[in-house]
Motif scaffolding. Sequence first.
Motif, PDB file in Angstrom:
ATOM      1  N   TRP A  30      84.533  -2.157  -5.537  1.00 37.88           N
ATOM      2  CA  TRP A  30      84.351  -3.254  -6.346  1.00 37.88           C
ATOM      3  C   TRP A  30      85.648  -3.906  -6.303  1.00 37.88           C
ATOM      4  N   LEU A  31      85.618  -5.155  -6.809  1.00 45.53           N
ATOM      5  CA  LEU A  31      87.203  -5.861  -6.894  1.00 45.53           C
ATOM      6  C   LEU A  31      86.804  -6.689  -8.127  1.00 45.53           C
ATOM      7  N   PRO A  32      88.059  -7.184  -8.694  1.00 46.86           N
ATOM      8  CA  PRO A  32      88.149  -7.987 -10.003  1.00 46.86           C
ATOM      9  C   PRO A  32      88.014  -9.157  -9.543  1.00 46.86           C
ATOM     10  N   LEU A  33      87.462 -10.342 -10.243  1.00 43.82           N
ATOM     11  CA  LEU A  33      87.743 -11.710  -9.959  1.00 43.82           C
ATOM     12  C   LEU A  33      87.912 -12.118 -11.611  1.00 43.82           C
ATOM     13  N   VAL A  34      88.481 -13.569 -11.407  1.00 38.97           N
ATOM     14  CA  VAL A  34      88.903 -14.141 -12.591  1.00 38.97           C
ATOM     15  C   VAL A  34      88.037 -15.702 -12.314  1.00 38.97           C
ATOM     16  N   ARG A  64     103.073  -9.994  -9.691  1.00 40.98           N
ATOM     17  CA  ARG A  64     103.008 -10.571 -11.178  1.00 40.98           C
ATOM     18  C   ARG A  64     101.810 -11.170 -11.468  1.00 40.98           C
ATOM     19  N   THR A  65     101.101 -12.390 -10.522  1.00 44.72           N
ATOM     20  CA  THR A  65      99.972 -13.096 -10.951  1.00 44.72           C
ATOM     21  C   THR A  65      98.794 -11.964 -11.390  1.00 44.72           C
ATOM     22  N   LEU A  66      99.067 -10.852 -10.492  1.00 49.22           N
ATOM     23  CA  LEU A  66      97.762  -9.661 -10.496  1.00 49.22           C
ATOM     24  C   LEU A  66      97.938  -9.211 -11.986  1.00 49.22           C
ATOM     25  N   ARG A  67      99.184  -8.876 -12.177  1.00 48.22           N
ATOM     26  CA  ARG A  67      99.546  -8.152 -13.559  1.00 48.22           C
ATOM     27  C   ARG A  67      98.895  -9.174 -14.691  1.00 48.22           C
ATOM     28  N   GLU A  68      99.549 -10.423 -14.543  1.00 50.55           N
ATOM     29  CA  GLU A  68      99.037 -11.301 -15.464  1.00 50.55           C
ATOM     30  C   GLU A  68      97.649 -11.394 -15.745  1.00 50.55           C
ATOM     31  N   THR A  69      96.851 -11.624 -14.852  1.00 51.83           N
ATOM     32  CA  THR A  69      95.373 -12.068 -14.982  1.00 51.83           C
ATOM     33  C   THR A  69      94.520 -10.585 -15.173  1.00 51.83           C
ATOM     34  N   THR A  70      94.821  -9.553 -14.839  1.00 54.83           N
ATOM     35  CA  THR A  70      94.235  -8.175 -14.573  1.00 54.83           C
ATOM     36  C   THR A  70      94.616  -7.104 -15.337  1.00 54.83           C
ATOM     37  N   VAL A  97      99.066 -17.319   0.797  1.00 57.32           N
ATOM     38  CA  VAL A  97      99.320 -15.906   1.293  1.00 57.32           C
ATOM     39  C   VAL A  97      98.714 -14.962   0.452  1.00 57.32           C
ATOM     40  N   VAL A  98      97.827 -14.200   1.303  1.00 56.87           N
ATOM     41  CA  VAL A  98      96.856 -13.260   0.349  1.00 56.87           C
ATOM     42  C   VAL A  98      97.487 -11.921   0.538  1.00 56.87           C
ATOM     43  N   TYR A  99      97.634 -11.200  -0.390  1.00 54.61           N
ATOM     44  CA  TYR A  99      97.854  -9.543  -0.462  1.00 54.61           C
ATOM     45  C   TYR A  99      96.517  -8.903  -0.792  1.00 54.61           C
ATOM     46  N   TRP A 100      96.575  -7.783  -0.368  1.00 54.08           N
ATOM     47  CA  TRP A 100      95.458  -6.809  -0.854  1.00 54.08           C
ATOM     48  C   TRP A 100      95.847  -5.515  -1.539  1.00 54.08           C
ATOM     49  N   ALA A 101      95.224  -4.983  -2.502  1.00 52.38           N
ATOM     50  CA  ALA A 101      95.696  -3.786  -3.225  1.00 52.38           C
ATOM     51  C   ALA A 101      94.331  -2.878  -3.181  1.00 52.38           C
ATOM     52  N   LEU A 102      94.832  -1.500  -3.344  1.00 52.15           N
ATOM     53  CA  LEU A 102      94.009  -0.567  -3.570  1.00 52.15           C
ATOM     54  C   LEU A 102      94.312   0.367  -4.844  1.00 52.15           C
ATOM     55  N   VAL A 103      93.475   0.587  -5.805  1.00 57.38           N
ATOM     56  CA  VAL A 103      93.807   1.207  -6.895  1.00 57.38           C
ATOM     57  C   VAL A 103      92.679   2.355  -7.204  1.00 57.38           C
ATOM     58  N   GLN A 104      93.200   3.488  -7.770  1.00 58.06           N
ATOM     59  CA  GLN A 104      92.387   4.686  -8.161  1.00 58.06           C
ATOM     60  C   GLN A 104      91.183   4.120  -9.291  1.00 58.06           C
ATOM     61  N   SER A 105      90.240   4.943  -9.382  1.00 59.30           N
ATOM     62  CA  SER A 105      89.013   4.561 -10.341  1.00 59.30           C
ATOM     63  C   SER A 105      89.677   4.447 -11.672  1.00 59.30           C
ATOM     64  N   GLY A 106      90.730   5.451 -12.079  1.00 58.69           N
ATOM     65  CA  GLY A 106      91.282   5.409 -13.274  1.00 58.69           C
ATOM     66  C   GLY A 106      92.017   4.339 -13.565  1.00 58.69           C
ATOM     67  N   GLU A 107      92.559   3.722 -12.714  1.00 58.99           N
ATOM     68  CA  GLU A 107      93.451   2.584 -13.067  1.00 58.99           C
ATOM     69  C   GLU A 107      92.520   1.383 -13.231  1.00 58.99           C
ATOM     70  N   ALA A 108      91.391   1.164 -12.273  1.00 58.24           N
ATOM     71  CA  ALA A 108      90.644   0.394 -12.477  1.00 58.24           C
ATOM     72  C   ALA A 108      90.111   0.008 -14.071  1.00 58.24           C
ATOM     73  N   ASP A 109      89.570   1.276 -14.264  1.00 56.31           N
ATOM     74  CA  ASP A 109      89.011   1.334 -15.658  1.00 56.31           C
ATOM     75  C   ASP A 109      89.823   0.737 -16.912  1.00 56.31           C
ATOM     76  N   ALA A 112      92.158  -5.067 -17.685  1.00 58.73           N
ATOM     77  CA  ALA A 112      91.830  -6.028 -18.647  1.00 58.73           C
ATOM     78  C   ALA A 112      90.292  -6.802 -18.126  1.00 58.73           C
ATOM     79  N   VAL A 113      89.293  -6.401 -18.870  1.00 61.06           N
ATOM     80  CA  VAL A 113      87.921  -7.155 -18.690  1.00 61.06           C
ATOM     81  C   VAL A 113      87.629  -7.825 -20.186  1.00 61.06           C
ATOM     82  N   ASP A 114      87.323  -9.312 -19.820  1.00 62.53           N
ATOM     83  CA  ASP A 114      86.759 -10.005 -20.666  1.00 62.53           C
ATOM     84  C   ASP A 114      85.721 -11.012 -20.194  1.00 62.53           C
ATOM     85  N   ASP A 115      85.574 -12.114 -20.886  1.00 58.59           N
ATOM     86  CA  ASP A 115      84.610 -13.008 -20.243  1.00 58.59           C
ATOM     87  C   ASP A 115      85.335 -13.919 -18.976  1.00 58.59           C
TER      88      ASP A 115
END
Length: 230
Positions: A30-34, A64-70, A97-109, A112-115
């Motif tokens: 899965w991946l988060p989208l904004v 930084r942008t990842l932290r601010e949005t998710t 310039v695109v980066y990729w990141a991998l996170v554990q399920s606990g981190e994903a949970d 931030a999730v909203d509309d």
Amino acid sequence: MTEPHPPVLAVSTVIFALRPDAESGFMTLWLPLVRRTREPHLNLWALPGGWLPADEELAAAAARTLRETTGLTPKYLEQLYTFGDLGRSPGNRVVSVVYWALVQSGEADAAAVDDNVQWFPADRLPDLAFDHNHIVEYALWRLRTKVEYSRIAHAFLGETFTLAQLRDVHEAVLRRALDPANFRRMIESSGTVVDTGLRLAGVPHRPPRLYRYNDSQTLAEQGPLGPLVG
């Protein structure tokens, strides 16, 4: 003749996590989208990202942008590719310039999730803004290629794990079943994991062995540049 405008630089990040699929019940990527809140592509979903300031390093801007949005602060962050095709964004030419990141399920949970921030199955995405569907396809290809020859699966696991848990990660990423005996032989002969001498507690019958990754091998093959997270 008017001078052409210089390209505008931006950073984006593809973040993968393993989460259960409601349809199949199996762990999948899965991946988060904004959600875009302005034109172009108002209300379409997009990868987390933003413009690159003149005084900020690339990796630091991506983090930084990842932290601010998710709200996510992944341990694994690696540069994926630079996308700069003509016409990928209306108006000025945008080079991302695109980066990729991998996170554990606990981190994903804990993300931030909203509309305007939601998680989506990586193989069943809606139509995204700009060329972001193409970027995700490339990231999936890279992940599925790397998981078979590097220790990248470690980013989805805890410090210790069973070989069955490690196989589950490989199967979820590759989307196919793996023979347990062949997988065990492959992993043990690769030298990427070390037997801790401990066993998983709290399970019936004979508890399986716990392994850890060989610390002499780096999580990502980053060459002489070293870690990319600032």
